[in-house]
Design a protein around this motif. Sequence first.
Motif, PDB file in Angstrom:
ATOM      1  N   GLY A   1       5.008  -2.108  61.576  1.00 33.45           N
ATOM      2  CA  GLY A   1       3.848  -2.446  60.526  1.00 33.45           C
ATOM      3  C   GLY A   1       2.711  -1.633  61.060  1.00 33.45           C
ATOM      4  O   GLY A   1       2.816  -1.034  61.892  1.00 33.45           O
ATOM      5  N   MET A   2       1.835  -1.732  60.233  1.00 33.91           N
ATOM      6  CA  MET A   2       0.366  -1.410  60.014  1.00 33.91           C
ATOM      7  C   MET A   2      -0.312  -2.350  59.937  1.00 33.91           C
ATOM      8  O   MET A   2      -0.538  -2.684  58.644  1.00 33.91           O
ATOM      9  CB  MET A   2       0.173   0.280  59.867  1.00 33.91           C
ATOM     10  N   SER A   3      -1.630  -2.100  60.532  1.00 36.16           N
ATOM     11  CA  SER A   3      -2.379  -2.841  60.034  1.00 36.16           C
ATOM     12  C   SER A   3      -3.522  -2.258  59.584  1.00 36.16           C
ATOM     13  O   SER A   3      -4.107  -1.471  59.847  1.00 36.16           O
ATOM     14  CB  SER A   3      -3.264  -4.086  61.301  1.00 36.16           C
ATOM     15  N   ILE A   4      -4.530  -2.432  58.633  1.00 33.88           N
ATOM     16  CA  ILE A   4      -5.323  -1.836  57.841  1.00 33.88           C
ATOM     17  C   ILE A   4      -6.798  -2.227  57.549  1.00 33.88           C
ATOM     18  O   ILE A   4      -5.885  -3.836  56.829  1.00 33.88           O
ATOM     19  CB  ILE A   4      -5.012  -1.203  56.720  1.00 33.88           C
ATOM     20  N   GLY A   5      -7.710  -1.853  58.406  1.00 30.89           N
ATOM     21  CA  GLY A   5      -9.417  -2.239  58.073  1.00 30.89           C
ATOM     22  C   GLY A   5     -10.278  -2.048  58.475  1.00 30.89           C
ATOM     23  O   GLY A   5      -9.846  -0.670  59.129  1.00 30.89           O
TER      24      GLY A   5
ATOM     25  N   GLY B   1     -12.830   6.010  57.131  1.00 32.58           N
ATOM     26  CA  GLY B   1     -14.023   5.212  57.803  1.00 32.58           C
ATOM     27  C   GLY B   1     -12.563   3.958  58.277  1.00 32.58           C
ATOM     28  O   GLY B   1     -13.877   2.478  58.578  1.00 32.58           O
ATOM     29  N   LEU B   2     -11.999   3.625  57.686  1.00 28.31           N
ATOM     30  CA  LEU B   2     -11.113   2.662  58.186  1.00 28.31           C
ATOM     31  C   LEU B   2     -10.617   2.371  59.804  1.00 28.31           C
ATOM     32  O   LEU B   2     -10.312   3.481  60.083  1.00 28.31           O
ATOM     33  CB  LEU B   2      -9.896   2.414  56.781  1.00 28.31           C
ATOM     34  N   HIS B   3     -10.238   1.665  59.779  1.00 28.29           N
ATOM     35  CA  HIS B   3      -9.704   1.232  60.980  1.00 28.29           C
ATOM     36  C   HIS B   3      -8.318   1.083  61.931  1.00 28.29           C
ATOM     37  O   HIS B   3      -7.593   0.222  59.973  1.00 28.29           O
ATOM     38  CB  HIS B   3      -9.977   0.177  62.278  1.00 28.29           C
TER      39      HIS B   3
END
Length: 124
Positions: free
Chosen positions: A96-100, A65-67
């Motif tokens: 890098g990777m943004s996760i949220g 369920g994360l983006h």
Amino acid sequence: MGARRYGALGIAHDDTETRARVRAGNCFGASTALFCYLDRNMPAPQWVDAGMYLQTVLLLLRSEGLHSCTQIAWAEYHRTVDEVIAPPAERLLFCGMSIGFAHPAATHPYLPRAPLAETVTFLE
């Protein structure tokens, strides 16, 4: 790709200051950042392995369920990231990777996908 991305945001090609500001704020407000480091001695063809691994991480995050969004632009700021992360000298920042979680009210500029024929060549 850059022309499409910055064009969708209404940023002119020669507006280097605004383009740099957008790249610097590249976490999209995400609560978590992942930084992927590679061994400096890893041959370039093996970098594909890292890409496949990151794709698996992206898919696993989505299944929970994360983006997320991988961002090669972080490599441009490797010195700053290294000050915080303090990686061993033999490591090189790959991306890098943004996760949220996606903000339900967020709107995103439309970024058209290139046609398959523009990006893939099928040999007969």
